[in-house]
Design an enzyme around this catalytic site. Structure first.
Site, mmCIF file in Angstrom:
data_model
loop_
_atom_site.group_PDB
_atom_site.id
_atom_site.type_symbol
_atom_site.label_atom_id
_atom_site.label_comp_id
_atom_site.label_asym_id
_atom_site.label_seq_id
_atom_site.Cartn_x
_atom_site.Cartn_y
_atom_site.Cartn_z
ATOM 1 N N GLU A 69 -6.779 -20.391 5.837
ATOM 2 C CA GLU A 69 -7.390 -20.918 7.185
ATOM 3 C C GLU A 69 -7.118 -22.401 7.582
ATOM 4 O OE1 GLU A 69 -11.178 -19.398 7.863
ATOM 5 O OE2 GLU A 69 -10.420 -17.407 7.562
ATOM 6 N N GLU B 117 -7.260 -11.025 6.265
ATOM 7 C CA GLU B 117 -8.677 -11.175 6.153
ATOM 8 C C GLU B 117 -9.341 -10.557 7.435
ATOM 9 O OE1 GLU B 117 -10.418 -14.568 4.672
ATOM 10 O OE2 GLU B 117 -12.319 -14.262 5.637
#
Length: 716
Positions: free
Chosen positions: A224, A299
């Site tokens: 991320e 995810e």
């Protein structure tokens, strides 16, 4: 196999091919036919936010006037390959599991990984530890410095080996969240020295193979955060040159933004095998679709593991392919095995956070995973949209998958109401209704005579009974067709696979609070391991050998410089590790400590009533007793940041930081007492107490070495 309760909601009647619920509803017809080909291959399930509005099908709150007819047919081109469903051990979320009693630990691992038993996960994704806070704590790096290398640190090696022991075919996936500071070369940019970053990641893959006999199937870039195109190309070249061409690169474990670069850069396209996005809301961008790459929700989930979380997970697993051609989903997190007071507690597929009692809970997301994993394998194919996968007329969705030889067929239907089962990150919103569907099986499936039925009903009324993953027996197929009524908040698997099982073990021991008194000498651990119940929130606390007579091992804070962490806008300024019960108020904490002469920290502390963990630890309140080396001072502060000081003074000349010193901190209501070597340093009654309860903690004043032995905690 369980039966019984399910018949209250989903009754097999004597009418051939017809399943009706207690509430009689209009019929909807769905054809299941592989004559037209199958959809994309399924890539698995794991755990980036976003997703657009659900605007591609009608919303109807009432009953449909006609049946919906669905054909499942492989005569057309098949859809994408199925890549598997997975779980994600990262962010220090599996910390407590390794310390469970052996019997309960093995049971938990069976529910996660054992085929045809529980979740039967097909992918295990793990964090490549980086010595800093990554959500609920710190996972140790295999290289604290460029010279300090060990492949015995942390618990992810153990987790991967336990998963492989149960399922040799499970795929392994590594991804860094944070990085040790030496990679930044004085910056917080891990790409500052790309060659060294490539060396760092490939060494982890090598260590997995040579030390632990683990093949890493997939490798990511940076969780991320930003990606670097030149680094990705260099990593691919290095993997190929070192014999790891089988390890596929997933990029970029954030949003879909890298897709536009893949379209423009042929070399990048050759380096990246899979586009992985986090919490995509079941959607993929047009650019992502144009790349022709495998598309994963690398995810997903992040919901509480209650009924609503289980319903969310079922929606993710179906709608990801139906809406976005996503062929894998990986749930963060694998297991909620960290303190209930840390961030995102209860967000695992199941919960096991009491090693001292052996208590654990098998939650609904385990069984929603089973609806898929027990009846598919990686390498099966989806039946394409319109020929086995799609939306139900009154919302909800269905997918069909077939084995490579097309001898096996699995259909999964979900009709979950997103208002009852919302996801942590945005997904399409709509209304569901009872609807009846007629499926027709064609092509390779036309000769199927019966399908095994597994059923889940989610009852969201207070005190209502839910039936989760219940075997219903075989459903007879007549003339290639069958009809069924699909009520709201149900998940149904229809399959030719007969090996499904709802695994069971004896009821685990009852829950219990963290035990007091608590003592740990730190002598009973292997070198480079972590104490079982101590949860680092910044820095890394490892067992190290000692040459000192009578003290063979010490607990050492080993991170020598600030790491590249993910806590923004500020970064964790000093190491801290918490332990115990967040509800503790009046406790006594004692520990022996020292600061080595070489690479030592400028000070250390013990604390109680520590209010926060995760990145919020840097803002935590509590009672912090500090020893500061350079100033030769002590402090009692109300916070980790040392902004509010209750007491301070000069340390006695007899205190030598390089030798063992006993620190004690007592708290009872507003009374606080600190001692060094059994002598009072302060003993006072506070006017106000900022934090009334919280964890016990130890730590250092900055990133540098400090040693600890003989921790003792009890009621005051």
């Amino acid at each position: 196999m369980e039966m019984g309760h399910a018949y209250n909601f989903f009754v097999l009647l004597a009418f051939p091919g017809l399943i009706l619920s207690r509430a009689q509803c209009a019929l909807q017809k769905v054809n299941v036919d592989d004559s037209y080909g199958v959809g994309r291959n399924f890539d698995g399930i794991g755990a980036i936010s976003g997703g657009g509005p659900r605007n591609c099908w009608a919303v109807d709150g009432g009953m449909p006037n006609d049946h919906q007819k669905i054909t499942v047919d492989d005569s057309y081109e098949l859809g994408r390959y199925f890549d598997g469903i997975g779980g994600l051990s990262a962010g220090a979320t599996s910390k407590l599991l390794v310390n469970y009693p052996e019997a309960q630990r093995n049971q938990v691992l069976d529910f996660l990984f054992k085929p045809n038993f529980g979740a039967s996960l097909q992918i295990l994704k793990v964090e490549i530890g980086g010595d800093s806070q990554s959500t609920d704590g710190v996972e140790s790096s295999h290289m604290h410095t460029e010279e300090d290398v060990s492949f015995q640190r942390g618990y992810e090696w153990w987790m991967m080996k336990e998963a492989k022991k149960r399922n040799p075919n499970i795929k392994l996936y590594g991804l860094p969240w944070v990085f040790p500071g030496w990679l930044g070369n004085g910056t917080f940019n891990p790409y500052a020295m790309r060659e060294k970053l490539v060396y760092y990641i490939t060494s982890w893959i090598k260590g997995a193979a040579k030390v632990h006999n683990l093949q890493i199937d997939y490798i990511g870039i940076w969780n991320e955060r930003s990606y670097d195109i030149d680094y990705i190309k260099m990593l691919r070249m290095s993997l190929d040159n070192q014999g790891f061409s089988h390890t596929q690169i997933v990029a970029a474990d954030g949003g879909w933004g890298i897709a536009s670069d893949v379209l423009k850069d042929p070399d990048l396209a050759n380096a990246v095998c899979i586009l992985g996005a986090h919490y995509p809301g079941s959607m993929a961008t047009a650019d992502a679709q144009k790349t022709g790459k495998k598309l994963w929700a690398s995810e997903e989930y992040s919901a509480f593991n209650n009924l609503a979380g289980g319903g969310c997970w079922a929606r993710v697993l179906n709608e990801g392919y139906v809406n976005g051609n996503l062929t894998s989903a990986i749930a963060w997190n694998l297991i909620s095995s960290y303190s209930a007071a840390l961030p995102y507690s209860g967000s695992g597929l199941m919960t096991a956070n009491q090693p001292w009692s052996g208590y654990y809970v098998v939650n609904t997301p385990i069984w929603m995973s089973a609806h898929y994993t027990q009846f598919t394998e990686i390498g099966w194919s989806y039946l394409d949209h319109g020929h086995g996968s799609g939306h139900l007329d009154s919302n909800g969705s269905y997918i069909a998958l077939t084995s490579p030889d097309r001898s096996q067929l699995t259909i999964v239907i979900e009709n979950m109401d997103p208002h009852d089962a919302p996801c942590f990150y945005p997904m399409p919103k709509y209304t569901v209704a009872p609807q009846t569907v007629t499926f027709t099986l064609k092509g390779s499936f036309s000769k199927i005579q019966e399908l095994e039925v597994w059923f889940s009903f989610f009852n969201f009324t207070q005190g209502g009974h839910s039936d989760i993953f219940i075997y219903q027996g075989p459903l007879k197929i007549v003339n290639g067709s069958f009809s069924l009524t699909v009520m709201p908040n149900v998940v149904i698997t229809l399959t030719t696979v007969k090996s499904g099982r709802k695994g069971q073990y004896p009821t685990p021991p009852p829950p219990a609070p963290f035990p007091l008194p608590y003592k740990d000498t730190f002598q009973d651990y292997a070198e480079f391991s972590e104490p079982y119940n101590l949860a680092p929130q910044a820095g890394s606390f490892e067992i190290r050998s000692s040459s000192e007579p009578g003290i063979p091992k010490v607990l050492r804070q080993v991170v020598p410089q600030p790491p590249i962490d993910t806590c923004l806008p500020k970064r964790m300024p000093r190491p801290i590790a918490v332990i115990g019960n967040h509800s503790w108020a009046d406790v006594r904490v004692e520990i022996m400590c020292r600061v080595p002469a070489s690479n030592g920290s400028s000070g250390l502390f013990i604390a109680s009533r520590v209010s926060s963990g995760g990145c919020s630890a840097m803002y935590s309140n509590g009672l912090y007793f500090w020893l500061l080396l350079e100033e030769r001072k002590f402090l009692l502060s109300s916070d980790y940041a040392q902004k509010v000081v209750y007491a301070n003074g000069t340390l006695p000349n007899s205190i030598d930081f390089n030798t063992w010193t006993s620190m004690s901190l007592f708290a009872q209501g507003k009374k606080v007492r600190g001692m060094l070597n059994s002598k009072d340093v302060f003993n006072l009654e506070l006017k106000t107490v900022v934090s009334a309860y919280g964890f016990v903690a130890i730590g250092t004043n900055d990133f540098g070495m400090a040693d600890f032995i003989n921790m003792f905690i009890d009621k005051t």
